[in-house]
Design an enzyme around this catalytic site. Sequence first.
Site, mmCIF file in Angstrom:
data_model
loop_
_atom_site.group_PDB
_atom_site.id
_atom_site.type_symbol
_atom_site.label_atom_id
_atom_site.label_comp_id
_atom_site.label_asym_id
_atom_site.label_seq_id
_atom_site.Cartn_x
_atom_site.Cartn_y
_atom_site.Cartn_z
ATOM 1 N N ASP A 31 2.041 -6.209 4.887
ATOM 2 C CA ASP A 31 2.599 -4.976 4.333
ATOM 3 C C ASP A 31 1.753 -3.785 4.783
ATOM 4 O O ASP A 31 0.523 -3.842 4.774
ATOM 5 C CB ASP A 31 2.628 -5.068 2.800
ATOM 6 C CG ASP A 31 3.559 -4.035 2.185
ATOM 7 O OD1 ASP A 31 4.583 -4.442 1.601
ATOM 8 O OD2 ASP A 31 3.256 -2.829 2.279
ATOM 9 N N ASN A 86 11.827 -7.862 -5.206
ATOM 10 C CA ASN A 86 12.400 -6.732 -5.938
ATOM 11 C C ASN A 86 13.873 -6.614 -5.557
ATOM 12 O O ASN A 86 14.213 -6.649 -4.367
ATOM 13 C CB ASN A 86 11.659 -5.435 -5.578
ATOM 14 C CG ASN A 86 10.223 -5.449 -6.069
ATOM 15 O OD1 ASN A 86 9.927 -5.969 -7.134
ATOM 16 N ND2 ASN A 86 9.319 -4.894 -5.266
ATOM 17 N N GLN A 93 12.863 -1.903 -5.436
ATOM 18 C CA GLN A 93 13.221 -2.192 -4.037
ATOM 19 C C GLN A 93 13.369 -0.876 -3.262
ATOM 20 O O GLN A 93 14.114 0.021 -3.691
ATOM 21 C CB GLN A 93 14.524 -2.997 -3.954
ATOM 22 C CG GLN A 93 14.820 -3.444 -2.523
ATOM 23 C CD GLN A 93 16.044 -4.349 -2.394
ATOM 24 O OE1 GLN A 93 16.753 -4.583 -3.376
ATOM 25 N NE2 GLN A 93 16.278 -4.835 -1.195
ATOM 26 N N VAL A 95 13.235 -1.099 0.484
ATOM 27 C CA VAL A 95 13.811 -1.463 1.783
ATOM 28 C C VAL A 95 14.935 -2.459 1.519
ATOM 29 O O VAL A 95 14.695 -3.535 0.940
ATOM 30 C CB VAL A 95 12.746 -2.085 2.726
ATOM 31 C CG1 VAL A 95 13.396 -2.481 4.052
ATOM 32 C CG2 VAL A 95 11.589 -1.106 2.973
ATOM 33 N N HIS A 99 13.465 -9.354 1.184
ATOM 34 C CA HIS A 99 12.093 -9.723 1.565
ATOM 35 C C HIS A 99 11.349 -10.297 0.367
ATOM 36 O O HIS A 99 11.572 -9.894 -0.771
ATOM 37 C CB HIS A 99 11.321 -8.534 2.138
ATOM 38 C CG HIS A 99 11.360 -7.306 1.272
ATOM 39 N ND1 HIS A 99 12.448 -6.468 1.237
ATOM 40 C CD2 HIS A 99 10.453 -6.780 0.419
ATOM 41 C CE1 HIS A 99 12.207 -5.469 0.392
ATOM 42 N NE2 HIS A 99 11.001 -5.643 -0.126
ATOM 43 N N HIS A 101 7.616 -10.693 -1.196
ATOM 44 C CA HIS A 101 6.222 -10.262 -1.130
ATOM 45 C C HIS A 101 5.362 -11.473 -1.498
ATOM 46 O O HIS A 101 5.646 -12.173 -2.481
ATOM 47 C CB HIS A 101 5.922 -9.199 -2.186
ATOM 48 C CG HIS A 101 6.644 -7.899 -2.023
ATOM 49 N ND1 HIS A 101 6.050 -6.783 -1.492
ATOM 50 C CD2 HIS A 101 7.905 -7.526 -2.348
ATOM 51 C CE1 HIS A 101 6.910 -5.771 -1.508
ATOM 52 N NE2 HIS A 101 8.047 -6.192 -2.027
HETATM 53 P P1 AMP Z 1 10.092 -3.179 -1.753
HETATM 54 O O1 AMP Z 1 9.551 -1.957 -2.439
HETATM 55 O O2 AMP Z 1 10.104 -4.421 -2.586
HETATM 56 O O3 AMP Z 1 11.445 -2.882 -1.131
HETATM 57 O O4 AMP Z 1 9.078 -3.494 -0.589
HETATM 58 C C1 AMP Z 1 9.095 -2.870 0.647
HETATM 59 C C2 AMP Z 1 7.715 -3.024 1.213
HETATM 60 O O5 AMP Z 1 7.789 -2.775 2.603
HETATM 61 C C3 AMP Z 1 6.689 -2.046 0.637
HETATM 62 O O6 AMP Z 1 5.625 -2.795 0.055
HETATM 63 C C4 AMP Z 1 6.239 -1.244 1.854
HETATM 64 O O7 AMP Z 1 4.862 -0.940 1.826
HETATM 65 C C5 AMP Z 1 6.583 -2.186 2.992
HETATM 66 N N1 AMP Z 1 6.835 -1.536 4.267
HETATM 67 C C6 AMP Z 1 7.644 -0.476 4.518
HETATM 68 N N2 AMP Z 1 7.628 -0.182 5.829
HETATM 69 C C7 AMP Z 1 6.822 -1.095 6.423
HETATM 70 C C8 AMP Z 1 6.402 -1.326 7.762
HETATM 71 N N3 AMP Z 1 6.814 -0.563 8.765
HETATM 72 N N4 AMP Z 1 5.550 -2.349 8.003
HETATM 73 C C9 AMP Z 1 5.117 -3.127 6.988
HETATM 74 N N5 AMP Z 1 5.481 -2.978 5.712
HETATM 75 C C10 AMP Z 1 6.310 -1.969 5.431
#
Ligand code: AMP
Length: 113
Positions: A31, A86, A93, A95, A99, A101
């Site tokens: 991350d 999430n 969430q 993204v 995914h 974590h």
């Molecule tokens: P969520 O908030 O559960 O949707 O998690 C999305 C995660 O993606 C967050 O912890 C971000 O820090 C991570 N994230 C977003 N962009 C990137 C990236 N380019 N490379 C690695 N992690 C990322």
Amino acid sequence: MTEKTIFSKIIAGEVPCDEVYQDSKCLAFRDIQPQAPIHILVIPKKAIPSLKEVSASDKELLGHLLLIASDLAKKEGLENWRTVINTGAEAGQTVFHLHLHVIGGRPLNWPPG
Ligand code: AMP
């Protein structure tokens, strides 16, 4: 056409990532804003927006993601870790590409915020 998420761009090689594992079905990388000493994301290569959109045909893929998460946590030397998915903006969430974590390397409180 729906806008590509950052994770689809990572899968396509258009955006770099700190990769820790990949196979034909999934990719795992660190991350970018780690919440613990170890913070890995495991994502399917198939663009599923969230756990809301999965169906019975994703059963094997979902099991695979969990097995890979477990393997990677152990490879990182973790004895204790948390696996989080999430689902939905109000659950954190950000993204909209499914995914997992994998978070560990420090004590983790419960319940999460
Ligand atoms: P969520 O908030 O559960 O949707 O998690 C999305 C995660 O993606 C967050 O912890 C971000 O820090 C991570 N994230 C977003 N962009 C990137 C990236 N380019 N490379 C690695 N992690 C990322």
